[in-house]
Design a protein around this motif. Structure first.
Motif, PDB file in Angstrom:
ATOM      1  N   VAL A  54       1.229  -1.324  -0.132  1.00 29.25           N
ATOM      2  CA  VAL A  54      -0.423   0.445  -0.151  1.00 29.25           C
ATOM      3  C   VAL A  54       0.934   0.867  -0.320  1.00 29.25           C
ATOM      4  O   VAL A  54       1.967   1.454   0.782  1.00 29.25           O
ATOM      5  CB  VAL A  54      -0.835   0.354   1.213  1.00 29.25           C
ATOM      6  N   ASP A  55       0.624   1.836  -0.976  1.00 27.87           N
ATOM      7  CA  ASP A  55       1.081   3.588  -0.920  1.00 27.87           C
ATOM      8  C   ASP A  55       0.544   4.209  -0.584  1.00 27.87           C
ATOM      9  O   ASP A  55      -0.924   4.751  -0.801  1.00 27.87           O
ATOM     10  CB  ASP A  55       1.628   3.410  -2.404  1.00 27.87           C
ATOM     11  N   SER A  56       0.996   5.256   1.099  1.00 23.24           N
ATOM     12  CA  SER A  56      -0.148   6.313   0.826  1.00 23.24           C
ATOM     13  C   SER A  56       0.995   7.502   0.718  1.00 23.24           C
ATOM     14  O   SER A  56       2.391   7.550   0.715  1.00 23.24           O
ATOM     15  CB  SER A  56      -0.045   6.046   2.543  1.00 23.24           C
ATOM     16  N   SER A  57       0.356   8.993   1.163  1.00 19.35           N
ATOM     17  CA  SER A  57       0.897  10.137   1.290  1.00 19.35           C
ATOM     18  C   SER A  57       0.241  11.285   2.178  1.00 19.35           C
ATOM     19  O   SER A  57      -0.352  11.085   2.384  1.00 19.35           O
ATOM     20  CB  SER A  57       1.240  10.957   0.151  1.00 19.35           C
ATOM     21  N   ALA A  58       1.437  11.624   3.095  1.00 20.88           N
ATOM     22  CA  ALA A  58       1.006  12.560   4.028  1.00 20.88           C
ATOM     23  C   ALA A  58       2.004  13.232   4.848  1.00 20.88           C
ATOM     24  O   ALA A  58       3.574  13.290   4.418  1.00 20.88           O
ATOM     25  CB  ALA A  58       0.688  11.856   5.857  1.00 20.88           C
ATOM     26  N   PRO A  59       1.714  15.007   5.526  1.00 20.51           N
ATOM     27  CA  PRO A  59       2.568  15.255   5.722  1.00 20.51           C
ATOM     28  C   PRO A  59       3.891  15.032   6.907  1.00 20.51           C
ATOM     29  O   PRO A  59       2.797  14.625   7.675  1.00 20.51           O
ATOM     30  CB  PRO A  59       2.589  16.804   5.828  1.00 20.51           C
ATOM     31  N   ALA A  60       4.944  15.046   7.553  1.00 21.68           N
ATOM     32  CA  ALA A  60       5.422  14.253   8.044  1.00 21.68           C
ATOM     33  C   ALA A  60       5.280  15.411   9.237  1.00 21.68           C
ATOM     34  O   ALA A  60       5.029  14.912  10.264  1.00 21.68           O
ATOM     35  CB  ALA A  60       7.166  14.547   8.084  1.00 21.68           C
ATOM     36  N   THR A  61       4.687  16.761   9.423  1.00 17.83           N
ATOM     37  CA  THR A  61       4.464  17.500  10.493  1.00 17.83           C
ATOM     38  C   THR A  61       3.324  18.224  10.360  1.00 17.83           C
ATOM     39  O   THR A  61       2.867  18.474   8.973  1.00 17.83           O
ATOM     40  CB  THR A  61       6.155  18.508  11.318  1.00 17.83           C
ATOM     41  N   VAL A  62       2.216  18.296  11.063  1.00 23.61           N
ATOM     42  CA  VAL A  62       1.416  19.710  10.995  1.00 23.61           C
ATOM     43  C   VAL A  62       1.327  20.400  12.089  1.00 23.61           C
ATOM     44  O   VAL A  62       1.862  20.451  13.306  1.00 23.61           O
ATOM     45  CB  VAL A  62       0.224  18.892  10.210  1.00 23.61           C
ATOM     46  N   ALA A  63       1.017  22.064  11.908  1.00 24.49           N
ATOM     47  CA  ALA A  63       1.164  22.625  13.222  1.00 24.49           C
ATOM     48  C   ALA A  63      -0.012  22.332  13.942  1.00 24.49           C
ATOM     49  O   ALA A  63      -0.606  22.043  13.181  1.00 24.49           O
ATOM     50  CB  ALA A  63       0.759  24.019  12.590  1.00 24.49           C
ATOM     51  N   PRO A  64       0.195  22.893  15.468  1.00 26.58           N
ATOM     52  CA  PRO A  64      -1.882  22.497  15.980  1.00 26.58           C
ATOM     53  C   PRO A  64      -2.603  23.286  15.589  1.00 26.58           C
ATOM     54  O   PRO A  64      -2.698  24.389  14.732  1.00 26.58           O
ATOM     55  CB  PRO A  64      -1.259  23.249  17.234  1.00 26.58           C
ATOM     56  N   GLY A  65      -3.509  22.929  15.118  1.00 19.54           N
ATOM     57  CA  GLY A  65      -4.391  23.190  14.389  1.00 19.54           C
ATOM     58  C   GLY A  65      -4.642  23.143  12.765  1.00 19.54           C
ATOM     59  O   GLY A  65      -5.737  23.895  12.505  1.00 19.54           O
ATOM     60  N   GLY A  66      -3.934  23.042  12.694  1.00 23.14           N
ATOM     61  CA  GLY A  66      -3.240  23.153  10.686  1.00 23.14           C
ATOM     62  C   GLY A  66      -4.247  22.311   9.964  1.00 23.14           C
ATOM     63  O   GLY A  66      -5.249  21.323  10.322  1.00 23.14           O
ATOM     64  N   SER A  67      -3.732  22.049   8.108  1.00 19.84           N
ATOM     65  CA  SER A  67      -4.613  21.102   7.726  1.00 19.84           C
ATOM     66  C   SER A  67      -3.581  20.382   7.615  1.00 19.84           C
ATOM     67  O   SER A  67      -2.918  20.899   7.126  1.00 19.84           O
ATOM     68  CB  SER A  67      -5.417  22.070   6.655  1.00 19.84           C
ATOM     69  N   LEU A  68      -4.346  19.035   6.843  1.00 12.97           N
ATOM     70  CA  LEU A  68      -3.592  18.626   6.390  1.00 12.97           C
ATOM     71  C   LEU A  68      -3.996  17.438   5.249  1.00 12.97           C
ATOM     72  O   LEU A  68      -5.246  17.343   6.092  1.00 12.97           O
ATOM     73  CB  LEU A  68      -2.480  17.816   7.485  1.00 12.97           C
ATOM     74  N   THR A  69      -3.974  17.088   4.407  1.00 13.42           N
ATOM     75  CA  THR A  69      -4.759  16.336   3.166  1.00 13.42           C
ATOM     76  C   THR A  69      -3.334  14.574   3.026  1.00 13.42           C
ATOM     77  O   THR A  69      -2.445  14.659   3.025  1.00 13.42           O
ATOM     78  CB  THR A  69      -3.891  15.880   2.208  1.00 13.42           C
ATOM     79  N   ILE A  70      -4.292  13.699   3.287  1.00 11.71           N
ATOM     80  CA  ILE A  70      -3.679  11.794   3.281  1.00 11.71           C
ATOM     81  C   ILE A  70      -4.275  11.349   1.838  1.00 11.71           C
ATOM     82  O   ILE A  70      -5.657  11.893   1.697  1.00 11.71           O
ATOM     83  CB  ILE A  70      -4.350  11.634   4.412  1.00 11.71           C
ATOM     84  N   THR A  71      -3.085  10.980   1.213  1.00  7.54           N
ATOM     85  CA  THR A  71      -3.840  10.204  -0.194  1.00  7.54           C
ATOM     86  C   THR A  71      -3.192   9.495  -0.624  1.00  7.54           C
ATOM     87  O   THR A  71      -2.139   8.804  -0.757  1.00  7.54           O
ATOM     88  CB  THR A  71      -3.856  11.657  -1.376  1.00  7.54           C
ATOM     89  N   LEU A  72      -4.325   8.257  -1.207  1.00  8.05           N
ATOM     90  CA  LEU A  72      -4.210   7.257  -0.842  1.00  8.05           C
ATOM     91  C   LEU A  72      -4.497   6.511  -2.876  1.00  8.05           C
ATOM     92  O   LEU A  72      -6.302   7.171  -2.765  1.00  8.05           O
ATOM     93  CB  LEU A  72      -5.549   5.662  -0.284  1.00  8.05           C
TER      94      LEU A  72
END
Length: 207
Positions: A54-72
């Motif tokens: 399974v390949d997955s993508s997400a940021p290593a870090t994010v600020a508290p309350g920040g937005s992030l995107t995960i894609t499969l």
């Protein structure tokens, strides 16, 4: 008859392995997932193990309350034409569940792209985001499942990890039905699977 049903079930479960082939995301991590599966038909139960990357993508870090995107993002696959000595007519009614990560809130989720699978939909069911594909997808046909995108808001602290749902055959994260032809008669083999062990697909540190 018992021997025939057992072969049918094992082949039917193996026939769906390519459906979880995920590939094509930039800067992705690849995990090898081991699934325990159980199939039932004609009064016979068969169990087996499946392995899938399974390949997955997400940021290593994010600020508290920040937005992030995960894609499969699934890659192109082909439905097998044989399950053991039997002909695969089609696969249908596939559902794949991804738990909502702890320390995050879901803002939205969506599917994009893909082909050859009939109708696809995605919905939040309890604490899972579930992708459903109706099919049928004929034996020997190529298809590509749509990419799943999760848009999240990080919590105040901690780590946001993603995995695949399922803890047992009765709490399955992957479900599907393979229709095979046995002596000219169509037989459906419902199969339930769970990751064993559950993988850590991505990890994002809040801070």
């Amino acid at each position: 008859m018992i021997k025939t049903s057992s072969r049918l079930l094992a082949g039917a479960a193996l026939a769906i392995v390519p459906l979880l082939g995920l590939a094509g995301v930039a800067s992705a991590d690849t995990q090898s997932v081991n699934y325990s599966c159980q199939g039932k038909a004609a009064g016979t139960t068969s169990t087996l193990s499946l392995q899938q990357n399974v390949d997955s993508s997400a940021p290593a870090t994010v600020a508290p309350g920040g937005s992030l995107t995960i894609t499969l993002a699934p890659g192109l696959n082909t439905v097998p034409t044989k399950a053991g000595s039997f002909t695969v007519s089609s696969v249908k009614n596939l559902t794949l569940a991804v738990p909502v990560p702890a320390n995050a809130t879901v803002n939205s989720f969506s599917l994009s792209g893909g082909s050859g699978f009939g109708t696809a939909s995605v919905a939040q069911v309890g604490n899972n985001i579930v992708t459903s594909v109706t099919g049928p997808i004929n034996g020997g046909a190529q298809f590509q499942l749509p990419a799943l995108t999760l848009n999240l808001t990080a919590g105040a602290s901690g780590v946001i990890t993603t995995t695949l749902a399922g803890t047992s055959f009765t709490d399955a994260g992957l479900k599907f039905t393979t229709t095979v032809s046995v002596f000219g008669f169509p037989i459906d083999a419902p199969t339930t699977c769970f990751p064993s062990p559950a993988p850590t697909l991505t990890s994002t540190t809040i801070g």
